[in-house]
Design an enzyme around this catalytic site. Structure first.
Site, PDB file in Angstrom:
ATOM      1  N   GLY A 154       0.837  -1.200   0.000  1.00  9.35           N
ATOM      2  CA  GLY A 154       0.000   0.000   0.000  1.00  9.35           C
ATOM      3  C   GLY A 154       0.869   1.245   0.000  1.00  9.35           C
ATOM      4  O   GLY A 154       1.903   1.295   0.676  1.00  9.35           O
ATOM      5  N   THR A 155       0.461   2.262  -0.753  1.00 10.52           N
ATOM      6  CA  THR A 155       1.310   3.446  -0.913  1.00 10.52           C
ATOM      7  C   THR A 155       0.794   4.658  -0.141  1.00 10.52           C
ATOM      8  O   THR A 155       1.117   5.785  -0.478  1.00 10.52           O
ATOM      9  CB  THR A 155       1.459   3.798  -2.409  1.00 10.52           C
ATOM     10  OG1 THR A 155       0.154   4.144  -2.916  1.00 10.52           O
ATOM     11  CG2 THR A 155       2.038   2.649  -3.204  1.00 10.52           C
TER      12      THR A 155
ATOM     13  N   LYS B  69      -7.314   4.535  -7.287  1.00  6.36           N
ATOM     14  CA  LYS B  69      -8.700   4.740  -6.845  1.00  6.36           C
ATOM     15  C   LYS B  69      -9.235   6.114  -7.251  1.00  6.36           C
ATOM     16  O   LYS B  69      -8.514   7.109  -7.185  1.00  6.36           O
ATOM     17  CB  LYS B  69      -8.787   4.613  -5.317  1.00  6.36           C
ATOM     18  CG  LYS B  69      -8.114   3.386  -4.743  1.00  6.36           C
ATOM     19  CD  LYS B  69      -8.399   3.232  -3.263  1.00  6.36           C
ATOM     20  CE  LYS B  69      -7.506   2.193  -2.615  1.00  6.36           C
ATOM     21  NZ  LYS B  69      -6.154   2.707  -2.253  1.00  6.36           N
TER      22      LYS B  69
ATOM     23  N   HIS C  59     -12.993   4.779  -4.467  1.00  7.61           N
ATOM     24  CA  HIS C  59     -12.294   4.824  -3.171  1.00  7.61           C
ATOM     25  C   HIS C  59     -13.251   4.667  -1.991  1.00  7.61           C
ATOM     26  O   HIS C  59     -12.970   3.971  -1.022  1.00  7.61           O
ATOM     27  CB  HIS C  59     -11.500   6.124  -3.049  1.00  7.61           C
ATOM     28  CG  HIS C  59     -10.395   6.080  -2.054  1.00  7.61           C
ATOM     29  ND1 HIS C  59      -9.171   6.680  -2.241  1.00  7.61           N
ATOM     30  CD2 HIS C  59     -10.309   5.509  -0.836  1.00  7.61           C
ATOM     31  CE1 HIS C  59      -8.402   6.474  -1.190  1.00  7.61           C
ATOM     32  NE2 HIS C  59      -9.078   5.769  -0.311  1.00  7.61           N
TER      33      HIS C  59
ATOM     34  N   ARG D 275      11.584  -4.117   6.779  1.00  6.42           N
ATOM     35  CA  ARG D 275      10.154  -4.412   7.019  1.00  6.42           C
ATOM     36  C   ARG D 275       9.509  -5.008   5.780  1.00  6.42           C
ATOM     37  O   ARG D 275       8.631  -5.868   5.883  1.00  6.42           O
ATOM     38  CB  ARG D 275       9.422  -3.130   7.399  1.00  6.42           C
ATOM     39  CG  ARG D 275       9.632  -2.742   8.849  1.00  6.42           C
ATOM     40  CD  ARG D 275       8.273  -2.727   9.555  1.00  6.42           C
ATOM     41  NE  ARG D 275       8.412  -2.655  10.984  1.00  6.42           N
ATOM     42  CZ  ARG D 275       8.023  -1.623  11.725  1.00  6.42           C
ATOM     43  NH1 ARG D 275       7.506  -0.562  11.145  1.00  6.42           N
ATOM     44  NH2 ARG D 275       8.149  -1.663  13.022  1.00  6.42           N
TER      45      ARG D 275
HETATM   46  N1  LIG Z   1      -9.387   2.050   1.101  1.00 10.49           N
HETATM   47  C1  LIG Z   1      -9.074   2.767   2.121  1.00 10.49           C
HETATM   48  O1  LIG Z   1      -9.827   3.619   2.575  1.00 10.49           O
HETATM   49  C2  LIG Z   1      -7.763   2.547   2.770  1.00 10.49           C
HETATM   50  C3  LIG Z   1      -7.536   3.033   4.066  1.00 10.49           C
HETATM   51  C4  LIG Z   1      -6.302   2.816   4.643  1.00 10.49           C
HETATM   52  C5  LIG Z   1      -5.326   2.125   3.953  1.00 10.49           C
HETATM   53  N2  LIG Z   1      -5.552   1.687   2.687  1.00 10.49           N
HETATM   54  C6  LIG Z   1      -4.518   0.991   1.914  1.00 10.49           C
HETATM   55  O2  LIG Z   1      -4.002  -0.045   2.693  1.00 10.49           O
HETATM   56  C7  LIG Z   1      -2.580   0.093   2.790  1.00 10.49           C
HETATM   57  C8  LIG Z   1      -2.143  -0.501   4.063  1.00 10.49           C
HETATM   58  O3  LIG Z   1      -2.314   0.465   5.108  1.00 10.49           O
HETATM   59  P1  LIG Z   1      -2.274   0.084   6.550  1.00 10.49           P
HETATM   60  O4  LIG Z   1      -2.218   1.243   7.411  1.00 10.49           O
HETATM   61  O5  LIG Z   1      -3.403  -0.806   6.670  1.00 10.49           O
HETATM   62  O6  LIG Z   1      -0.864  -0.679   6.590  1.00 10.49           O
HETATM   63  P2  LIG Z   1      -0.320  -1.622   7.702  1.00 10.49           P
HETATM   64  O7  LIG Z   1       0.964  -2.149   7.163  1.00 10.49           O
HETATM   65  O8  LIG Z   1      -1.359  -2.559   8.213  1.00 10.49           O
HETATM   66  O9  LIG Z   1      -0.067  -0.616   8.864  1.00 10.49           O
HETATM   67  C9  LIG Z   1       0.924   0.354   8.770  1.00 10.49           C
HETATM   68  C10 LIG Z   1       1.525   0.502  10.135  1.00 10.49           C
HETATM   69  O10 LIG Z   1       2.051  -0.756  10.503  1.00 10.49           O
HETATM   70  C11 LIG Z   1       3.394  -0.628  10.830  1.00 10.49           C
HETATM   71  N3  LIG Z   1       4.108  -1.821  10.339  1.00 10.49           N
HETATM   72  C12 LIG Z   1       4.280  -2.223   9.050  1.00 10.49           C
HETATM   73  N4  LIG Z   1       4.965  -3.381   9.013  1.00 10.49           N
HETATM   74  C13 LIG Z   1       5.224  -3.710  10.303  1.00 10.49           C
HETATM   75  C14 LIG Z   1       5.888  -4.782  10.909  1.00 10.49           C
HETATM   76  N5  LIG Z   1       6.430  -5.764  10.186  1.00 10.49           N
HETATM   77  N6  LIG Z   1       5.960  -4.820  12.260  1.00 10.49           N
HETATM   78  C15 LIG Z   1       5.431  -3.828  13.009  1.00 10.49           C
HETATM   79  N7  LIG Z   1       4.786  -2.773  12.492  1.00 10.49           N
HETATM   80  C16 LIG Z   1       4.676  -2.714  11.150  1.00 10.49           C
HETATM   81  C17 LIG Z   1       3.881   0.640  10.197  1.00 10.49           C
HETATM   82  O11 LIG Z   1       4.864   1.171  11.012  1.00 10.49           O
HETATM   83  P3  LIG Z   1       5.981   2.201  10.462  1.00 10.49           P
HETATM   84  O12 LIG Z   1       5.218   3.429  10.083  1.00 10.49           O
HETATM   85  O13 LIG Z   1       6.863   2.350  11.628  1.00 10.49           O
HETATM   86  O14 LIG Z   1       6.629   1.523   9.289  1.00 10.49           O
HETATM   87  C18 LIG Z   1       2.623   1.492  10.208  1.00 10.49           C
HETATM   88  O15 LIG Z   1       2.490   2.161  11.450  1.00 10.49           O
HETATM   89  C19 LIG Z   1      -2.355   1.582   2.594  1.00 10.49           C
HETATM   90  O16 LIG Z   1      -1.046   1.906   2.218  1.00 10.49           O
HETATM   91  C20 LIG Z   1      -3.345   1.870   1.525  1.00 10.49           C
HETATM   92  O17 LIG Z   1      -2.825   1.464   0.273  1.00 10.49           O
HETATM   93  C21 LIG Z   1      -6.762   1.868   2.111  1.00 10.49           C
END
Ligand SMILES: NC(=O)c1ccc[n+]([C@@H]2O[C@H](COP(=O)([O-])OP(=O)(O)OC[C@H]3O[C@@H](n4cnc5c(N)ncnc54)[C@H](OP(=O)(O)O)[C@@H]3O)[C@@H](O)[C@H]2O)c1
Length: 294
Positions: free
Chosen positions: A7-8, A66, A99, A249
């Site tokens: 995810g970006t 999106k 989105h 990571r």
């Molecule tokens: N459709 C929507 O409305 C929507 C909403 C949100 C997200 N998304 C999409 O989903 C993607 C994923 O987002 P997410 O926030 O769900 O990502 P995620 O990877 O579940 O969570 C990101 C957080 O997890 C931490 N993290 C990542 N790898 C880790 C590991 N191996 N161990 C411990 N902590 C770790 C990161 O820390 P650090 O910051 O320290 O690296 C960050 O704080 C986004 O980039 C986006 O593309 C979509």
């Protein structure tokens, strides 16, 4: 679609570039973008450089972006799509998602607010109007599939019934505290990919990463809590998105392996329920910093 997606949603432009390159090097071949993340240019730059450096073909990666809420009016859909493609430096998309199912006041302001600070919605366009405009992108061969994000089963059902091209993917928040079992079952029954965001509970602590069931399984199987959460998501039949911001990571999050059956059962028995992102109820992104209007 590769089950493991990168995810970006990364606010910093320079980090977007290094993280995207790191994800490509770690083996990620599925990239999730959005016009609302305001970094499609940086992702496009990183992908182009990474593909060239790694001898990877465009066809070997799967790219999603999106349509944002302020572009739901049918006449705005194709221009928004073309602008995203241009920023991403691509000539087709693998997947284009709506989105959120909330239409905002049409225009270039992504976060339209009234004098009270409340979101200005647009009741002059329906989900089906927007969906039909997305269907015509598929007809024109500009994107290979279309889908929805931040949608509930209640809102998905009528659209699914009316759609000429059925949604290929539904992207929603999901982790052991929000398993979305009913939606997952519907998706499985109808051949829709359920794509989980926040599979690590968005890294929030306390949260799934620190749950005692998860940490105990991690210790037992010799994996990290993040790897346990990602493996659970894949084994229950979902694709997922994660956002590792550095190379170490990225390698960790890509290196998952199947969990034993009793570990899956223990995770499925976790009783905590928590939604982290309210976007599904409002259309306003929970994890994206608000940018003040110019
Ligand atoms: N459709 C929507 O409305 C929507 C909403 C949100 C997200 N998304 C999409 O989903 C993607 C994923 O987002 P997410 O926030 O769900 O990502 P995620 O990877 O579940 O969570 C990101 C957080 O997890 C931490 N993290 C990542 N790898 C880790 C590991 N191996 N161990 C411990 N902590 C770790 C990161 O820390 P650090 O910051 O320290 O690296 C960050 O704080 C986004 O980039 C986006 O593309 C979509």
């Amino acid at each position: 679609m590769p089950a493991l997606g990168f995810g970006t949603l990364i606010p910093d432009a320079a980090v977007t570039i290094t993280a995207t390159k790191g994800a490509l090097e770690a083996g990620f071949r599925h990239f999730d973008c959005a016009e609302r993340y305001r970094n499609e240019r940086e992702v496009g730059e990183a992908l182009q450089a990474g593909l060239t450096a790694g001898g990877i073909a465009r066809e070997d990666i799967f790219v999603t972006t999106k349509l944002w809420n302020s572009n739901h009016r049918p006449e705005r859909v194709a221009p928004a799509f073309d602008a995203s493609l241009d920023r991403l430096k691509l000539n087709y998309l693998d997947l284009y998602l709506m989105h959120t199912p909330f239409a905002f006041q049409p225009g270039d302001e992504q976060d339209p607010r009234d004098q009270n600070g409340d979101v200005v919605y647009d009741d002059g366009v329906t989900l089906l109007d927007t969906w039909k405009a997305m269907e015509s992108l598929v007809d024109r061969g500009r994107c290979r599939a279309i889908g929805l994000s931040d949608i509930t089963l209640d809102r998905l059902l009528p659209l699914y019934e009316s759609a000429r091209i059925k949604p290929a993917v539904v992207q929603v928040e999901s982790h052991p505290y929000l398993p979305e079992t009913e939606l997952l079952e519907f998706c499985k029954k109808n051949g829709i990919v359920f794509l989980a965001f926040a599979p690590l509970g968005h890294g929030m602590r306390p949260g799934p990463l620190e749950d005692s069931v998860i940490t105990a399984i991690a210790a037992r199987v010799g994996k990290t809590p993040a790897q346990v959460l990602l493996a659970w998501a894949v084994q229950r039949g979902t694709a997922l998105l994660t956002t590792p911001k550095n190379a170490a990571r990225a390698k960790e999050n890509f290196d998952i392996s199947p969990l034993p059956e009793d570990a899956l059962d223990a995770i499925n028995r976790i009783q905590t329920r928590q939604r982290l992102n309210d976007v599904v109820n409002t259309g306003s992104p929970g994890f994206i910093p608000r940018v003040p209007s110019a």
